[in-house]
Design an enzyme around this catalytic site. Structure first.
Site, mmCIF file in Angstrom:
data_model
loop_
_atom_site.group_PDB
_atom_site.id
_atom_site.type_symbol
_atom_site.label_atom_id
_atom_site.label_comp_id
_atom_site.label_asym_id
_atom_site.label_seq_id
_atom_site.Cartn_x
_atom_site.Cartn_y
_atom_site.Cartn_z
ATOM 1 N N ASP A 51 1.093 -1.238 -0.273
ATOM 2 C CA ASP A 51 -0.013 0.008 0.137
ATOM 3 C C ASP A 51 1.150 1.368 0.161
ATOM 4 O OD1 ASP A 51 -2.766 -0.958 -0.042
ATOM 5 O OD2 ASP A 51 -2.741 -1.417 2.222
ATOM 6 N N TYR A 163 -4.715 3.679 8.117
ATOM 7 C CA TYR A 163 -4.696 4.943 9.657
ATOM 8 C C TYR A 163 -5.868 4.988 10.770
ATOM 9 C CZ TYR A 163 -2.855 7.613 14.152
ATOM 10 O OH TYR A 163 -2.481 8.265 14.885
#
Length: 260
Positions: A51, A163
Site C-alpha cells: 500500500d 490509520y
C-alpha cells in the site's frame, strides 16, 4: 477498456524482493507488445509493492489520467488488486484491457499559504511524544469546540482503511464522495468520528500553549502549528485512478483483508 500499449513499473524500496517479478512483467510485456518506459505519459502504471508503494504511485500520477494497478508484494495490500501469485494471469488480462478504473477522492491541506495534495489522509498530531494537545475544530465555518487529544485524522475513502480504521474510524466505501474525521485518543466522551461531504472544509487550530502540532500528509510532515496556527483540509478536485480486475471489488477486498 482499450488494451495497454505503454506502461511504467513502480517498485518499492526493497528491489531484491521484486527482482524476479519485474523480470516476469518485462517478459509478459514483450510478449504482448507493450512498451515499458519510465515516462509518465503511459496508459497504465504497474506497481510491484504494498500500500505504501501504491500510495506513492497514485500521488505521482494524480491528475494525469493514468490508472494505477497494484500487484501485492506488501503486508496488507488493500489497494493492490492483483495477488502476487496471480501476476501473469492477472496482468495479462489487464494489458489486454480487461480492467476497471475506480475514481477516488483526494484531499488538499492548506497551511501557511501552501497547498499539499493527499491521497490517503491528513493527520494533525502532537509533535511532542506523550504530550496531549488541544485542538479546536470547525466545519464549513461552524465552530465545533475544542478537544483534548493526541491528534486528528482526516481521510479519504482510500485512506479510511489505513490509520483511520486502526483508530476506530469509519470505513468509507469506494464511490462515496466524502472525507472522514476521527480524533486520536480524545479525552472526551463527545468526540465521535464524522463523515463530511464535499464543499465542507475542515479547519483545525492548535490551542496548546506549549506543544507544537505536526501536520502530516500521507505520512510525511509538511509543517508544524504553534499555538494559534491552523490548517484547512478539504476534498480536492483531482481524483486518483485505481485500476483493478473487475471482480476485485471493494467488498471482496474488505472481506478477504479484514473479515476473514
Amino acid at each position: 477498456m482499450p488494451s495497454v500499449k505503454r506502461a511504467t513499473v513502480v517498485t518499492h524500496g526493497r528491489p531484491e524482493t521484486v527482482a524476479d517479478a519485474l523480470a516476469r512483467v518485462e517478459q509478459l510485456a514483450a510478449k504482448d507488445g507493450v512498451a515499458l518506459t519510465d515516462a509518465d505519459d503511459v496508459d497504465l502504471a504497474i506497481v510491484l509493492g504494498g500500500d505504501g508503494t501504491m500510495l506513492r504511485a497514485l500521488k505521482r500520477f494524480l491528475g494525469t489520467g493514468v490508472p494505477v494497478l497494484g500487484v501485492n508484494f506488501g503486508r496488507v495490500g488493500f489497494l493492490a488488486g492483483v495477488p502476487q501469485d496471480d501476476l501473469e494471469e492477472g496482468l495479462a488480462r489487464v494489458l489486454d484491457g480487461d480492467f476497471a478504473t475506480v475514481e477516488l477522492p483526494t484531499l488538499e491541506a492548506e497551511l501557511v499559504g501552501d497547498r499539499h495534495p493527499a491521497v490517503n489522509d491528513v493527520v494533525v498530531a502532537s509533535a511532542s511524544l506523550g504530550r496531549m494537545v488541544e485542538l479546536r475544530w470547525a466545519i464549513a465555518g461552524e465552530d465545533l469546540g475544542s478537544v483534548p487529544c493526541d491528534g486528528l485524522i482526516c481521510c479519504t475513502p482510500s485512506g479510511s482503511t489505513a490509520y483511520n480504521l486502526s483508530n476506530g474510524g469509519p470505513v468509507l466505501v469506494w464511490g462515496i464522495d466524502a472525507m472522514a474525521i476521527t480524533f486520536v485518543a480524545p479525552h472526551s466522551l463527545h468526540a465521535r468520528p464524522l463523515v463530511v461531504p464535499r464543499s465542507r472544509d475542515l479547519e483545525v487550530t492548535n490551542q496548546t500553549a506549549d506543544v507544537p502540532v505536526a501536520v502530516l500528509v500521507d505520512g510525511h510532515q509538511v509543517g508544524q502549528l504553534v499555538a494559534g496556527d491552523g490548517v484547512t483540509v478539504r476534498l480536492a478536485e483531482a481524483r486518483s485512478l485505481l485500476a483493478t480486475l473487475p471482480e476485485s471489488t471493494f467488498f471482496r477486498r474488505y472481506r478477504d483483508t479484514f473479515a476473514s
